[in-house]
Design an enzyme around this catalytic site. Structure first.
Site, PDB file in Angstrom:
ATOM      1  N   ASP A   1       0.855  -1.180   0.000  1.00 52.74           N
ATOM      2  CA  ASP A   1       0.000   0.000   0.000  1.00 52.74           C
ATOM      3  C   ASP A   1       0.894   1.233   0.000  1.00 52.74           C
ATOM      4  OD1 ASP A   1      -2.337   1.714   0.547  1.00 52.74           O
ATOM      5  OD2 ASP A   1      -1.520   1.811   2.585  1.00 52.74           O
TER       6      ASP A   1
ATOM      7  N   ASP B   1      -0.234   5.099   0.950  1.00 53.05           N
ATOM      8  CA  ASP B   1      -0.448   6.134   1.963  1.00 53.05           C
ATOM      9  C   ASP B   1      -0.207   5.605   3.371  1.00 53.05           C
ATOM     10  OD1 ASP B   1      -1.180   7.598  -0.201  1.00 53.05           O
ATOM     11  OD2 ASP B   1      -3.310   7.724   0.300  1.00 53.05           O
TER      12      ASP B   1
ATOM     13  N   LYS C   1      -8.743  -3.244  -4.414  1.00 50.01           N
ATOM     14  CA  LYS C   1      -7.314  -3.569  -4.327  1.00 50.01           C
ATOM     15  C   LYS C   1      -7.110  -5.081  -4.336  1.00 50.01           C
ATOM     16  CE  LYS C   1      -5.252   0.344  -1.856  1.00 50.01           C
ATOM     17  NZ  LYS C   1      -4.473   0.730  -0.651  1.00 50.01           N
TER      18      LYS C   1
END
Length: 345
Positions: free
Chosen positions: A96, A98, A248
């Protein structure tokens, strides 16, 4: 025909839109990989001798130092990590973006860049800051806010040239990646690269942003939100939906199918409970700088936890609140910059 297409997309279920977004992201990632085959690193590259499927392109790494704040010196991976099987063609790692790799939100940095180039107004920045603050402080997502933010972003780029946005992304994220990367997570990325594994960035940020960050870190490629474009201009629509949450997971599953990966041999890293679907797919899930919900889930599941924030500050303030304050501060800074510009004018 265009109206019919929009209606058809609107009628699709959330699951269908997530699946479509995942397939689009995987197709784009695979196409980019085929268009720019990976090459062995030169002796001047920042990696430590890795070659094969997990290494970065020569263009992306031969002339760039690792984005760790200490050029030429790769960070050391944290202790007690699982040891990736070297040169396993069916293993990969998914990260990921952020608050996992990047301090803060990629979309916020992009928003500041778009504001500086006249794509966003003060009102856009203020509304975005408010929505992000509410999410970060309360830890829950308002579907109306997500929809509003998505529609605002798409409205901004509709009709704009894709090349213009790509140029802005290059300008914004070249500096951001150099300054905002968590060294501990960067070390985990390098650990998989050194093992000869493929390493993918997975983010809800636009694909254009994701590719730049991935390239700067020497990763194999990126899975990001795909905005529809025709004849070099954005249409103002997404292919499916944002690459968020279940989307995702759909993208990782689709890419694994295309690249013949065994997800039981793969690793995934994230900070957010929203990514539990993605983390649950792989045999080696990690949580990095986790929010409260993900930390609790990780404890229940026995997942490894890595927190690269200052322990005392993370416990007292928490990343959600800190991120919200950062967004608000950024919006204030943008407003001040505009006033100064008007005064000078």
């Amino acid at each position: 025909m265009a109206v019919l297409r929009r209606l058809t997309q609107a009628r699709r279920s959330t699951t269908e839109r997530s699946a479509l977004a995942g397939e689009a992201a995987a197709a784009a990632a695979e196409a980019a990989l085929r268009a720019e085959p990976l090459a062995p690193l030169t002796t001047d590259a920042p990696a430590t001798g890795a070659t094969g499927p997990g290494t970065a392109t020569a263009a992306a790494t031969a002339t760039e130092a690792p984005a760790t704040g200490k050029p030429g010196k790769a960070p050391k991976a944290p202790a007690e990590n699982h040891t990736p099987d070297r040169d396993d063609p069916r293993a990969a790692a998914f990260f990921d973006c952020d608050n996992t790799i990047l301090r803060g939100a990629a979309i916020f940095y992009l928003g500041v860049g778009l504001y500086r180039h006249g794509f966003l107004t003060r009102r856009d920045i203020a509304r975005f800051a408010w929505q992000q603050a509410m999410f970060r402080l309360h830890g829950t997502e308002d579907p109306d806010h997500i929809s509003d933010a998505r529609n605002t972003a798409l409205g901004i780029v509709a009709g704009k040239r894709t090349a213009d946005l790509e140029a802005i992304c290059e300008e914004v994220f070249e500096q951001v990646v150099a300054d905002k990367i968590w060294p501990g997570t960067r070390a985990l990325v390098q650990m998989h690269l050194d093992a000869g594994q493929r390493v993918w960035l997975v983010t809800a940020a636009p694909l254009e942003v994701a590719r730049i960050i991935a390239r700067r870190l020497g990763m194999t490629g990126a899975l990001g939100t795909v905005a529809e474009a025709r004849d070099g201009h954005y249409t103002g629509r997404l292919v499916g939906d944002l690459l968020h949450g279940p989307a995702k997971a759909a993208a990782v599953r689709a890419l694994a199918r295309r690249e013949r990966l065994d997800l039981d041999r793969c690793a995934a890293y994230s900070d957010s409970a929203n990514d539990i679907p993605m983390l649950s797919l792989v045999g080696h899930p990690y949580v990095v700088n986790p929010d409260g919900a993900l930390r609790r889930h990780a404890r229940a599941q026995g997942w490894r936890v890595r927190d690269f924030r200052t322990g005392r500050k993370a416990a007292r303030v928490g990343l959600p609140a800190a991120a919200a304050l950062g967004v608000a501060a950024g919006a204030t800074a943008a407003a001040v910059a505009l006033r100064r510009r008007r005064v000078r004018g």
